[in-house]
Design a protein around this motif. Structure first.
Motif, PDB file in Angstrom:
ATOM      1  N   TRP A 128      -5.006  16.136   7.638  1.00  0.00           N
ATOM      2  CA  TRP A 128      -4.693  14.588   7.164  1.00  0.00           C
ATOM      3  C   TRP A 128      -6.378  14.060   6.914  1.00  0.00           C
ATOM      4  CZ3 TRP A 128      -2.838  10.376  10.954  1.00  0.00           C
ATOM      5  CH2 TRP A 128      -2.269   9.446  10.265  1.00  0.00           C
ATOM      6  N   LEU A 129      -6.456  13.376   5.969  1.00  0.00           N
ATOM      7  CA  LEU A 129      -7.862  12.805   5.528  1.00  0.00           C
ATOM      8  C   LEU A 129      -7.839  11.320   5.861  1.00  0.00           C
ATOM      9  CD1 LEU A 129      -8.462  14.450   2.063  1.00  0.00           C
ATOM     10  CD2 LEU A 129      -8.937  15.476   4.416  1.00  0.00           C
ATOM     11  N   CYS A 130      -8.819  10.722   6.784  1.00  0.00           N
ATOM     12  CA  CYS A 130      -8.514   9.413   7.203  1.00  0.00           C
ATOM     13  C   CYS A 130      -9.962   8.905   7.316  1.00  0.00           C
ATOM     14  CB  CYS A 130      -8.100   9.326   8.742  1.00  0.00           C
ATOM     15  SG  CYS A 130      -6.566  10.332   9.068  1.00  0.00           S
TER      16      CYS A 130
ATOM     17  N   VAL B 171     -11.045  14.690   9.141  1.00  0.00           N
ATOM     18  CA  VAL B 171     -10.113  15.480   8.733  1.00  0.00           C
ATOM     19  C   VAL B 171      -9.350  16.111   9.981  1.00  0.00           C
ATOM     20  CG1 VAL B 171      -9.567  17.812   7.677  1.00  0.00           C
ATOM     21  CG2 VAL B 171     -11.811  16.347   7.042  1.00  0.00           C
ATOM     22  N   VAL B 172      -7.989  15.774  10.112  1.00  0.00           N
ATOM     23  CA  VAL B 172      -7.441  16.121  11.409  1.00  0.00           C
ATOM     24  C   VAL B 172      -6.284  16.999  11.088  1.00  0.00           C
ATOM     25  CG1 VAL B 172      -5.807  14.657  12.896  1.00  0.00           C
ATOM     26  CG2 VAL B 172      -7.484  13.517  11.863  1.00  0.00           C
ATOM     27  N   GLY B 173      -5.991  17.929  12.181  1.00  0.00           N
ATOM     28  CA  GLY B 173      -4.935  18.982  12.339  1.00  0.00           C
ATOM     29  C   GLY B 173      -3.830  18.803  13.448  1.00  0.00           C
TER      30      GLY B 173
ATOM     31  N   MET C 166       2.294  16.156  11.154  1.00  0.00           N
ATOM     32  CA  MET C 166       1.156  17.257  10.730  1.00  0.00           C
ATOM     33  C   MET C 166       1.805  18.682  10.585  1.00  0.00           C
ATOM     34  SD  MET C 166      -1.487  15.601  10.709  1.00  0.00           S
ATOM     35  CE  MET C 166      -2.676  17.247  10.091  1.00  0.00           C
ATOM     36  N   SER C 167       3.056  18.744  10.809  1.00  0.00           N
ATOM     37  CA  SER C 167       3.674  20.224  10.492  1.00  0.00           C
ATOM     38  C   SER C 167       3.807  20.481   8.849  1.00  0.00           C
ATOM     39  CB  SER C 167       4.919  20.343  11.287  1.00  0.00           C
ATOM     40  OG  SER C 167       5.914  19.211  10.544  1.00  0.00           O
ATOM     41  N   ASP C 168       3.787  19.220   8.016  1.00  0.00           N
ATOM     42  CA  ASP C 168       4.005  19.216   6.515  1.00  0.00           C
ATOM     43  C   ASP C 168       2.652  19.153   5.990  1.00  0.00           C
ATOM     44  OD1 ASP C 168       6.707  19.276   7.005  1.00  0.00           O
ATOM     45  OD2 ASP C 168       6.637  16.923   6.822  1.00  0.00           O
TER      46      ASP C 168
END
Length: 487
Positions: A388-390, A457-459, A382-384
């Protein structure tokens, strides 16, 4: 139907403060909506009408004298029926607690009340919050406002249905394996699972003889609403230490980087360990990714390298099984009886629960170590990315299903395939309880049958407000809340 019942929490709070509408008018509009629709939805199971009316009148009188209680002065809210509410029954949809009336509010409830909000009622859920449907042995099943033949999800299903149908502007739910996110997806609303330990769970454990606070990891409280703005407002009011649950740290200001959507970086996927999703689900998430790329965003289809989704689900089960078994005898007996009847399924979740229920401290420590390793992989990935869409689940909501065992439901469809009930239900959500990652669910599309499809939507951990800021930018692409027909 009054327009007031579909205004956002933020809009209602502003209108009441500016005295363009009274708290009493707002409350009565919601009571009217409840009277009209709750009989068939069965979303609110305990209505605190008399106290809410009294409190709304007090709120109007206070404003007339220049007294502002807080940012939610006079705004009604609901909570899942597992949060303690002083003077109002808290049942957990469990017969031994049918008449339990707490003396003290749960922290999340107390904080909303301290912000001036008015408790409207308690929402439907499955027994002891176990299950992706909200079929209560005390109150009966909750129904989905988009189609009454379908479930609103679980375990915060009543809350998501209430928000979608205009019975409540704001719900506080809990999430151990997707219990905020799955109902938000099924009902076409916004739901947020914060970083683990960002919000205190004090006052959200069943008051059973011999029971202690069972789950020390992975279970969180968070808001369900009709906008990202309301999720942010709700989180800001309930987060932070409370002197009751010491694992909750002080809230640290996040380094916010305000920039346009086109400069954001999005990873996306439709595949967690080979668990299929419907063609419709795959198509709408891929369309979102393509649209974002066309807008100038950096977009890449990818999963975290070396992240084993099967191992993650089994580890999730091991930790849950051990913590429930060690601290809550009645829940242990219930868990063991359900798991032993389900063990032949061979699902990673059940294998983990069986191991955890054996109460081996060595296995428990090993599971926590595996969890730490999986968190490290997820955080590095996730640092990049900004998000993240799932998928939230393999498909939209499903029709009501009868079950004798909350862990054993009939297989659920994914186009021309079928998946085991719990594989379908939590594969795409429980992963982020294990890693503690914040995740927001947003309405994205409608299925061919008119049912909502959301995107998850994940962070990064502890970057909750950053994630909500990115999600708010995404709304211009994904779309705003839409009211179900007939409400």
């Amino acid at each position: 139907m009054s327009d007031l019942v579909f205004q956002s929490t933020s809009q209602l709070a502003k209108a009441i403060r500016e005295r363009s509408v009274s708290a009493r008018e707002v409350l009565e509009a919601h009571l009217s909506q409840i009277a009209q629709h709750n009989r068939v939805l069965n979303a609110i199971v305990t209505l605190d009408e008399e106290q809410a009316i009294s409190k709304a009148s007090q709120a109007d009188a206070a404003l007339a004298q220049g007294e502002l209680w807080g940012p939610l002065h006079g705004v009604p809210f609901t909570v899942k029926d597992l949060f303690d509410t002083a003077g109002v029954r808290t049942t957990w949809s469990y017969r031994p607690l049918a008449n339990y009336i707490p003396q003290q509010d749960a922290t999340a409830v107390a904080r909303l009340r301290n912000a001036g909000a008015i408790l409207l009622g308690k929402t439907n859920m499955p027994q002891l919050a176990i299950g992706p449907q909200s079929d209560s042995p005390l109150f009966g099943r909750a129904n989905n406002p988009w189609n009454l033949k379908y479930t609103p999800g679980g375990s915060t299903g009543g809350g998501a249905a209430a928000v979608a149908a205009g019975l409540s502007p704001l719900e506080i739910g809990s999430d151990l394996g997707g219990s905020i996110r799955l109902p938000a997806h099924f009902c076409g609303v916004f739901g947020f699972k914060p970083t683990e330990h960002r919000v205190s769970m004090a006052g959200a454990s069943p008051r059973l003889k011999g029971a202690k606070r069972s789950l020390q990891h992975m279970r969180v409280a968070g808001p369900i609403a009709r906008s990202i703005e309301d999720l942010r407002l709700g989180l800001s009011l309930i987060e932070g230490p409370d002197g009751r649950q010491w694992s909750v740290p002080p809230v640290v200001a996040e380094p916010m980087q305000e920039r346009p959507l086109r400069e954001c970086r999005f990873a996306w996927t439709d595949n967690f360990g080979g668990i299929p999703v419907t063609a419709e689900t795959r198509a709408v998430i891929e369309k979102l990714a393509v649209t974002l790329e066309q807008l100038g965003c950096r977009v890449e289809r990818c999963n975290p390298p070396d992240f084993n989704f099967t191992e993650a689900l089994q580890t999730f089960g091991e930790i849950c099984g051990t913590e429930i078994g060690m601290t809550t005898p009645p829940l242990k007996r219930l868990l063991l009886s359900m798991v032993l009847r389900a063990r032949s399924s061979g699902e990673p979740l059940f294998q983990g629960l069986i191991k955890g229920a054996a109460l081996s401290m060595r296995r428990y420590v090993e599971a926590l170590e595996k969890r730490d390793a999986l968190i490290a992989i997820m955080e590095q990935f996730m640092s990049d990315w900004d998000a993240w869409l799932c998928p939230v689940a393999p498909g939209p909501t499903f029709t009501h299903r009868q079950m004798r065992n909350p862990l054993l439901g009939e297989p659920l469809e994914v186009d021309d395939q079928k998946l085991p009930y719990w594989v379908w239900s939590i594969t795409y959500t429980a992963v982020f309880n294990l890693t503690g990652s914040p995740a927001v669910v947003m309405p994205l599309a409608r299925s061919q049958t008119g049912l909502p499809i959301g995107v998850q939507v994940v962070g990064r951990r502890w970057r909750d407000m950053q994630l909500l800021s990115v999600a708010e930018k995404l709304v211009g692409v994904t779309g705003f809340f839409q009211c179900p027909p007939g409400y």
